[in-house]
Design an enzyme around this catalytic site. Structure first.
Site, PDB file in Angstrom:
ATOM      1  N   ASP A   1     -11.501  -2.766  -1.046  1.00 42.40           N
ATOM      2  CA  ASP A   1     -10.707  -2.528   0.152  1.00 42.40           C
ATOM      3  C   ASP A   1     -11.326  -3.207   1.375  1.00 42.40           C
ATOM      4  O   ASP A   1     -10.946  -4.311   1.727  1.00 42.40           O
ATOM      5  CB  ASP A   1     -10.514  -1.028   0.359  1.00 42.40           C
ATOM      6  CG  ASP A   1      -9.291  -0.694   1.195  1.00 42.40           C
ATOM      7  OD1 ASP A   1      -8.614  -1.617   1.658  1.00 42.40           O
ATOM      8  OD2 ASP A   1      -9.012   0.510   1.377  1.00 42.40           O
TER       9      ASP A   1
ATOM     10  N   HIS B   1       0.844  -1.194   0.000  1.00 44.33           N
ATOM     11  CA  HIS B   1       0.000   0.000   0.000  1.00 44.33           C
ATOM     12  C   HIS B   1       0.882   1.247   0.000  1.00 44.33           C
ATOM     13  O   HIS B   1       1.940   1.271   0.626  1.00 44.33           O
ATOM     14  CB  HIS B   1      -0.861   0.059   1.260  1.00 44.33           C
ATOM     15  CG  HIS B   1      -1.988  -0.909   1.301  1.00 44.33           C
ATOM     16  ND1 HIS B   1      -1.857  -2.240   0.994  1.00 44.33           N
ATOM     17  CD2 HIS B   1      -3.294  -0.733   1.639  1.00 44.33           C
ATOM     18  CE1 HIS B   1      -3.028  -2.840   1.137  1.00 44.33           C
ATOM     19  NE2 HIS B   1      -3.920  -1.947   1.531  1.00 44.33           N
TER      20      HIS B   1
ATOM     21  N   GLU C   1      -2.327   6.798  -0.258  1.00 46.61           N
ATOM     22  CA  GLU C   1      -3.717   7.135   0.056  1.00 46.61           C
ATOM     23  C   GLU C   1      -3.727   8.149   1.197  1.00 46.61           C
ATOM     24  O   GLU C   1      -4.115   9.293   1.027  1.00 46.61           O
ATOM     25  CB  GLU C   1      -4.553   5.911   0.425  1.00 46.61           C
ATOM     26  CG  GLU C   1      -6.022   6.297   0.634  1.00 46.61           C
ATOM     27  CD  GLU C   1      -6.919   5.147   1.052  1.00 46.61           C
ATOM     28  OE1 GLU C   1      -8.087   5.146   0.629  1.00 46.61           O
ATOM     29  OE2 GLU C   1      -6.480   4.276   1.824  1.00 46.61           O
TER      30      GLU C   1
END
Length: 344
Positions: A283, A202, A205
């Site tokens: 998600d 990840h 974000e």
């Protein structure tokens, strides 16, 4: 007149284990094990979330941890895998890469190895059903743990690496990206790389383009979970495009966590127009209240993607996946058939 997004074949590459659970399942498991859930998972659902600051992330994590605590034994783990595969198939998903950190369940199941083996065994079992998506597994380390723990998980993932349903197909890094030093996790990803696993951390974000740049340059991933904030710096966006990396874009997550104020602000169009491969993902549907088909609906209704654009996103999801060749070929053929069918 539009074609139903639920009938569009898709691959789902960004779905977390606990976050995939049906809210009714979490409630039933909590009752079964004598646990009390927060109000946001019972009467006041779905929760109102924001992770713009540490307090907001703490609330999100507290809810996630409460749901995860209800998953306690082998039957519970199997149920989560099975229902994720069935729910995905109902939305047109043919291939699911389900992300799990076995550390979370190890204390009650005898360690990380048996916890992972349960998930893999159920993934193999449910993948044989005609009404379920086929399931590969991504082992994910946590940024809030020591990088040495990530190496342990990478070695475990490498031991079960393979192709097709019921195998470990990738290695990830998740949790609050404001924690930990990305470069310190690079050795764990090198272990996974040598095992032939997809590298899927990840980044980008909660943090901006610099986090994406650091991740690309230190880990050399195959995909980046989220990565949407790379659009804030044209140089970083070019880096992502030139690297051939796919982004797992999760519009529902972005809005629910307060990264963007509305679906219209999610920069999916800018990413696609730059030629970057995209796989839409849900998600954590448990907490965000939106599933995979909803992401395609958002792309259509809020971001201006027509059916050809949706079909291109679906193709991109398979091309970025570790789905078996025969699954990809059949899905790509059926995507063309979906697009060729009259809109109804």
């Amino acid at each position: 007149m539009v074609r139903p997004v639920e009938e569009l074949p898709k691959a789902h590459l960004h779905l977390h284990f606990t976050g995939s659970a049906r809210v009714d399942t979490v409630r039933e498991l909590a009752d079964q094990h004598g646990l009390r859930l927060p109000d946001a998972l019972t009467g006041d659902y779905p929760p109102q979330l924001s992770a713009r600051d540490e307090r907001g992330w703490f609330r999100f994590q507290r809810l996630y941890d409460a749901a995860r605590a209800a998953v306690r034994d082998e039957d519970d783990l199997r149920r989560i895998v099975r229902e994720a595969a069935l729910d995905d198939a109902a939305e047109g998903s043919r291939w699911l890469e389900l992300q799990v950190d076995p550390t979370s369940y190890a204390p009650r199941l005898g360690g990380i190895t048996p916890a992972l083996e349960i998930v893999l065994d159920e993934a193999r079992s449910v993948s044989a059903r005609s009404d379920a998506a086929q399931v590969g597994v991504i082992v994910a380390a946590s940024r809030i743990r020591h990088p040495l723990d990530a190496r342990t998980l990478a070695r475990l993932a490498a031991r079960y690496a393979g192709d097709g349903p019921g195998a470990v197909v990738g290695f990830g890094l998740s949790n609050d990206e404001r924690r930990g030093v990305t470069e310190e996790f690079a050795p764990a990803f090198e272990i996974a790389r040598r095992a032939g696993l997809a590298l899927v951390p990840h980044a980008g974000e909660l943090l901006g383009p610099t986090a994406v740049e650091t991740t690309v340059e230190s880990i050399h991933p195959d995909r980046v979970g989220h990565g949407v904030r790379s659009t804030e710096d044209p140089r970083v966006l070019d880096l992502v495009a030139d690297s051939g990396i796919a982004l797992e874009v999760c519009p529902g997550s972005n809005v629910s966590l307060g990264v963007y104020g509305s679906p219209e602000e999610v920069p999916l169009r800018a990413i696609v127009d730059r030629g970057i491969p995209v796989a839409l993902g849900a998600d954590d549907p448990l907490l965000f209240g939106s599933r995979l088909a909803d992401q395609y609906t958002t792309a259509r209704e809020e971001l201006g993607f027509d059916d050809e654009g949706l079909a291109a996103l679906a193709r991109g999801s398979f091309e970025a996946s570790r789905a078996p060749a025969e699954v990809k070929a059949a899905a790509l053929k059926d995507i063309d058939a979906w697009l060729a069918a009259p809109a109804g």
